[in-house]
Scaffold this active site. Structure first.
Site, PDB file in Angstrom:
ATOM      1  CG  ASP A  15      75.091  -7.088 -52.696  1.00  0.00           C
ATOM      2  OD1 ASP A  15      74.969  -6.832 -53.903  1.00  0.00           O
ATOM      3  OD2 ASP A  15      75.484  -6.254 -51.863  1.00  0.00           O
ATOM      4  CD  GLU A 184      80.778  -5.335 -58.500  1.00  0.00           C
ATOM      5  OE1 GLU A 184      81.294  -5.009 -57.425  1.00  0.00           O
ATOM      6  OE2 GLU A 184      80.055  -4.570 -59.166  1.00  0.00           O
TER       7      GLU A 184
END
Length: 530
Positions: A15, A184
């Site tokens: 991430d 997302e």
């Protein structure tokens, strides 16, 4: 031009959120249940990265006790407003439920390795928050979670404008986009009169990808590009799999790059498994005639080797250090402290005091380092004298409480006798116990009696999907048990959601008195690329 080799931050660095400030590039990564929280790396040239600190105090009270494996801090977003760094992130306390029980926080700092402000909680629509600074305005982006029975857990991307000082909403929350596929990880960037919304699509596994949508205004409506900017889901031969969760960044000369996560699988009879977790990669980006971002090499697959428009400059700052038990050491759910991890009593040794067992979510005395390559070797010298089966100390390959391989010193009954707890009568022997743990339970694979009148060297060698434990006896490595399946220590094994990566470390437990200690020295983790 500089040639970078992906992944640029290797082993359990998912991430990525990247910014440029002056001559430095910074990237922040998810830390989940691990401390130090939100590790940050820096680079001058996008190719060579070093640890630059972390967000100390990101978790109120500095404790994630009770948080499940792969819970904790998800997908931090790092940004720069021209004066200070901003970090927003969600602390997820429930995994595999419709609620997530997530709290979203914002903190700021003048220097990534310095003091961060006390985190302030803001609207928590879901996980994967991000901040967007636009002409003096501050926007909070988030995934919207519909937790109701029959609701969509990924119910769209929302944006809320926040007051800079109070971090309270200044108006309504806006729904930017909904999509039939799971989306997302929203990130916004402005270019040429357009607001570009980057979206992580398809979950974090092999179906992962990056979608792009754009609008003339922050609040939409957003038009989706007709194809992914990045994915590797359609070709299992691509070296970098699971490519997704991207963020665009403009370089000083006007070129653009995309930071994203990816994974390097090993092949097993049960399919590909990514033991190193998800890692940080960078791609070069161009813009087509219609104003959409495209990978410079063409197509949508991530490249391993990428030329980027950067010039290496001499590093004029010393590497950052968290202290003797700081990076690259990590510990689950809390920072190591002198009550259970001591480096002062015995110079050049680490003394760990045993607490809960290895499957505890509260007080497991574990220190571990990230494994960064498919070929790795770890070894450590340990001195300990366990007197009961409730005491143990040793070397561990760790993914989580339901996925680990441990070679540890402990007590056992005399050879040939069953497990009846005779240690209370003073009998028994000291043994090395090799244990494997997965969703099917805990199994003792091998037991070897050893002499602990002198320190003992324990080790493990990892080759792809295999792990072989050993100890040094009479100056020679002696194997303990058979080769074990290291690939079970991956995101891809088992039925539960898992998001971190395999680590090697040391651990101790004492289930009765919490007073048993073990001393460790010369821990070495060597990872070999290739």
């Amino acid at each position: 031009m500089t040639l970078l080799h992906n992944p640029v931050v290797r082993g359990f660095a998912p991430d990525p959120s990247m910014v440029r400030v002056g001559d430095w590039y910074y990237v922040a990564n998810s830390s989940f249940e691990w401390f130090p929280t939100i590790p940050i790396h820096r680079s001058r040239d996008l190719a060579h990265w070093e640890y630059a600190g972390h967000v100390r105090g990101a978790v109120p009270g500095d404790s994630l006790a009770g948080v499940p494996d792969s819970g904790g801090i998800w997908a931090p977003s790092l940004s720069w407003d021209g004066e200070r760094f901003w970090m927003t992130y969600a602390i997820v306390r429930s995994v595999g439920t419709p609620y997530f029980d997530a709290d979203t926080y914002i903190t700021t700092a003048a220097d990534v390795g310095g003091k961060w402000t006390a985190p302030r909680r803001v609207a928590s629509h879901g996980f994967d928050p991000a901040l967007f600074h636009d002409e003096g305005r501050l926007w909070l982006l988030n995934l919207q979670n519909d937790c109701r029975p029959g609701g969509r857990r990924f119910a769209g991307i929302v944006a809320t404008e926040l007051d800079h000082d109070t971090l309270t909403p200044t108006g309504a929350t806006h729904l930017l986009l909904q999509h039939e596929r799971l989306v997302e990880g929203p990130k916004l960037v402005r270019r040429g009169g357009w607001y570009y919304l980057l979206l992580a699509e398809g979950g974090t596994g092999f179906e992962h990808g990056v979608l792009v949508a754009r609008s003339r205004t922050v609040t939409g409506p957003y038009e989706l590009d007709d194809r992914p900017l990045l994915t590797s889901r359609d070709d299992p031969s691509v070296p970098l799999q699971k490519a997704g969760h991207g963020e665009l960044l403009e370089l000083p000369g006007g070129d653009w790059v995309l930071s994203h996560l990816a994974a390097r699988p090993v092949q097993t009879p049960d399919g590909p498994r990514c033991t190193l977790g998800r890692e940080t990669a960078i791609q070069a980006v161009t813009w087509d005639a219609d104003g959409w971002p495209r990978l410079r090499q063409g197509g949508r697959h991530p490249a391993v080797e990428v030329d980027v428009a950067s010039s290496p400059t001499p590093v004029d700052q010393a590497p950052y250090s968290d202290g003797p038990l700081g990076w690259p050491w990590s510990s689950p759910r809390a920072y190591p402290d002198s009550s259970w991890a001591d480096t002062t009593t015995r110079p050049d040794w680490i003394r760990l005091r045993g607490r809960h067992g290895p499957e505890s979510r509260w007080a497991h005395s574990l220190l571990a380092q990230r494994i960064t390559e498919h070929r790795a070797e770890a070894e450590v010298t340990v001195e300990a004298r366990p007197l009961t089966f409730t005491q143990a100390a040793g070397l561990v390959l760790w993914y989580g409480a339901e996925a680990y391989l441990s070679l540890h010193l402990t007590w056992a009954e005399p050879e040939g006798e069953g497990q009846h707890g005779q240690q209370w009568r003073g009998g028994g022997r000291t043994v090395l116990s090799l244990v494997e743990r997965d969703e099917g339970g805990t199994r003792q694979v091998a037991v070897v009696a050893v002499d602990v009148r002198a320190p003992l060297v324990l080790g493990v060698t990892v080759e792809g999907a295999d792990a072989r434990f050993w100890y040094v006896r009479n100056g020679v490595r002696a194997p303990v048990g058979p080769e074990l399946d290291f690939s079970r220590l991956s995101d891809d094994y088992g039925s539960r959601l898992r998001f971190t990566g395999a680590m090697a470390g040391i651990h101790v437990w004492d289930l009765v008195d919490a007073g048993f200690t073990a001393d460790f020295s010369r821990f070495r983790l060597h990872c070999t690329a290739g």
